[in-house]
Design a protein around this motif. Structure first.
Motif, mmCIF file in Angstrom:
data_model
loop_
_atom_site.group_PDB
_atom_site.id
_atom_site.type_symbol
_atom_site.label_atom_id
_atom_site.label_comp_id
_atom_site.label_asym_id
_atom_site.label_seq_id
_atom_site.Cartn_x
_atom_site.Cartn_y
_atom_site.Cartn_z
ATOM 1 N N THR A 89 0.891 -1.156 0.000
ATOM 2 C CA THR A 89 0.000 0.000 0.000
ATOM 3 C C THR A 89 0.932 1.209 0.000
ATOM 4 O OG1 THR A 89 -0.082 0.163 2.425
ATOM 5 C CG2 THR A 89 -1.745 -1.250 1.363
ATOM 6 N N LEU A 90 0.379 2.386 0.172
ATOM 7 C CA LEU A 90 1.259 3.550 0.263
ATOM 8 C C LEU A 90 2.145 3.491 1.504
ATOM 9 C CD1 LEU A 90 -1.040 6.472 -0.907
ATOM 10 C CD2 LEU A 90 0.991 5.589 -2.056
ATOM 11 N N GLN A 91 1.659 2.845 2.563
ATOM 12 C CA GLN A 91 2.420 2.836 3.810
ATOM 13 C C GLN A 91 3.135 1.517 4.109
ATOM 14 O OE1 GLN A 91 0.359 4.285 7.260
ATOM 15 N NE2 GLN A 91 2.099 3.919 8.598
ATOM 16 N N TYR A 92 2.563 0.398 3.688
ATOM 17 C CA TYR A 92 3.117 -0.894 4.099
ATOM 18 C C TYR A 92 3.495 -1.763 2.913
ATOM 19 C CZ TYR A 92 1.266 0.385 8.647
ATOM 20 O OH TYR A 92 1.011 1.042 9.815
ATOM 21 N N LYS A 93 4.438 -2.682 3.155
ATOM 22 C CA LYS A 93 4.900 -3.603 2.113
ATOM 23 C C LYS A 93 5.088 -4.977 2.739
ATOM 24 C CE LYS A 93 8.612 -3.747 -1.375
ATOM 25 N NZ LYS A 93 9.821 -3.007 -1.804
ATOM 26 N N LEU A 94 4.494 -5.998 2.104
ATOM 27 C CA LEU A 94 4.586 -7.371 2.579
ATOM 28 C C LEU A 94 5.240 -8.227 1.508
ATOM 29 C CD1 LEU A 94 3.854 -9.614 4.665
ATOM 30 C CD2 LEU A 94 1.705 -9.885 3.385
ATOM 31 N N TYR A 95 6.331 -8.893 1.872
ATOM 32 C CA TYR A 95 7.009 -9.821 0.970
ATOM 33 C C TYR A 95 6.418 -11.207 1.127
ATOM 34 C CZ TYR A 95 10.694 -6.432 -0.017
ATOM 35 O OH TYR A 95 11.400 -5.322 -0.438
ATOM 36 N N GLU A 96 6.594 -12.028 0.096
ATOM 37 C CA GLU A 96 6.061 -13.381 0.140
ATOM 38 C C GLU A 96 6.676 -14.204 1.266
ATOM 39 O OE1 GLU A 96 6.899 -15.738 -3.365
ATOM 40 O OE2 GLU A 96 8.823 -14.749 -3.624
ATOM 41 N N ASP A 97 7.856 -13.847 1.741
ATOM 42 C CA ASP A 97 8.481 -14.590 2.841
ATOM 43 C C ASP A 97 7.985 -14.133 4.210
ATOM 44 O OD1 ASP A 97 9.789 -12.170 3.295
ATOM 45 O OD2 ASP A 97 11.784 -12.930 2.793
ATOM 46 N N GLY A 98 7.023 -13.186 4.236
ATOM 47 C CA GLY A 98 6.415 -12.742 5.484
ATOM 48 C C GLY A 98 6.976 -11.458 6.060
ATOM 49 N N ARG A 99 8.072 -10.965 5.521
ATOM 50 C CA ARG A 99 8.602 -9.696 6.034
ATOM 51 C C ARG A 99 7.607 -8.581 5.726
ATOM 52 N NH1 ARG A 99 13.468 -8.479 3.067
ATOM 53 N NH2 ARG A 99 12.526 -9.823 1.512
ATOM 54 N N PHE A 100 7.332 -7.762 6.733
ATOM 55 C CA PHE A 100 6.313 -6.713 6.643
ATOM 56 C C PHE A 100 6.944 -5.419 7.140
ATOM 57 C CE2 PHE A 100 2.251 -4.870 8.559
ATOM 58 C CZ PHE A 100 1.677 -4.549 7.346
ATOM 59 N N PHE A 101 6.888 -4.379 6.309
ATOM 60 C CA PHE A 101 7.556 -3.118 6.621
ATOM 61 C C PHE A 101 6.582 -1.950 6.584
ATOM 62 C CE2 PHE A 101 10.843 -5.818 4.846
ATOM 63 C CZ PHE A 101 11.906 -5.619 5.715
ATOM 64 N N ASP A 102 6.821 -0.985 7.459
ATOM 65 C CA ASP A 102 6.176 0.324 7.377
ATOM 66 C C ASP A 102 7.112 1.171 6.526
ATOM 67 O OD1 ASP A 102 5.264 2.927 7.665
ATOM 68 O OD2 ASP A 102 4.856 2.729 9.810
ATOM 69 N N ILE A 103 6.891 1.182 5.203
ATOM 70 C CA ILE A 103 7.833 1.853 4.311
ATOM 71 C C ILE A 103 7.731 3.374 4.379
ATOM 72 C CG2 ILE A 103 8.277 -0.061 2.749
ATOM 73 C CD1 ILE A 103 6.122 0.984 0.912
ATOM 74 N N ALA A 104 6.649 3.881 4.962
ATOM 75 C CA ALA A 104 6.582 5.323 5.172
ATOM 76 C C ALA A 104 7.592 5.738 6.249
ATOM 77 C CB ALA A 104 5.166 5.738 5.574
ATOM 78 N N ALA A 105 7.744 4.905 7.269
ATOM 79 C CA ALA A 105 8.676 5.198 8.358
ATOM 80 C C ALA A 105 10.051 4.582 8.128
ATOM 81 C CB ALA A 105 8.104 4.676 9.679
#
Length: 140
Positions: A89-105
């Motif tokens: 999304t604009l704020q979050y990114k989820l990889y297929e391996d389960g890593r989840f990031f707040d890419i805005a921060a």
């Protein structure tokens, strides 16, 4: 954001007002339906395109857009990276391996969010993005 979030600049005299900006997500899969729309060619019913035309955005009309973007990365032969998929999304990114990031921060993706420490809205977004990854895997 590590090369996946780059500007798109459009000049369409008489249609797109100079200085117009859009802060949402647009992907390469949106180009074909957009170009067909500009040319006045309907998208064939059996085309099964993943993209959405951005003609309404270019014309300055508010348009319903999906809140996520899907990507598949396959590095060039010999690269020291592996294939990977993600949804964002604009704020979050989820990889297929389960890593989840707040890419805005965390735009350099150095601090993955811990699954057991997510607030409710983050849990909902993570589930939404996992659903996207699952659907795209099934659609192969």
């Amino acid at each position: 954001e590590t090369g996946t979030h780059v500007p798109l600049i459009v000049r369409w005299n008489g249609v797109t007002k100079p200085g117009t900006t859009y802060d949402g997500l647009v992907g390469f899969e949106d180009f074909l339906p957009t170009l067909l729309g500009i040319a006045g060619i309907p998208v064939p019913a059996d085309a099964h395109l993943d993209g959405q035309s951005i003609v309404p955005l270019l014309q300055g009309t508010q348009a319903e857009r999906r809140p996520w973007q899907y990507a598949f990365y396959n590095p060039l032969h010999g690269a020291h990276q592996e294939k990977t998929r993600w949804a964002r999304t604009l704020q979050y990114k989820l990889y297929e391996d389960g890593r989840f990031f707040d890419i805005a921060a965390d735009p350099l993706e150095q601090r993955p969010l811990e699954k057991d420490k997510l607030v409710e809205s983050q849990q909902q977004t993570r589930k939404q993005l996992q659903d996207v990854l699952d659907h795209m895997e099934e659609a192969k």
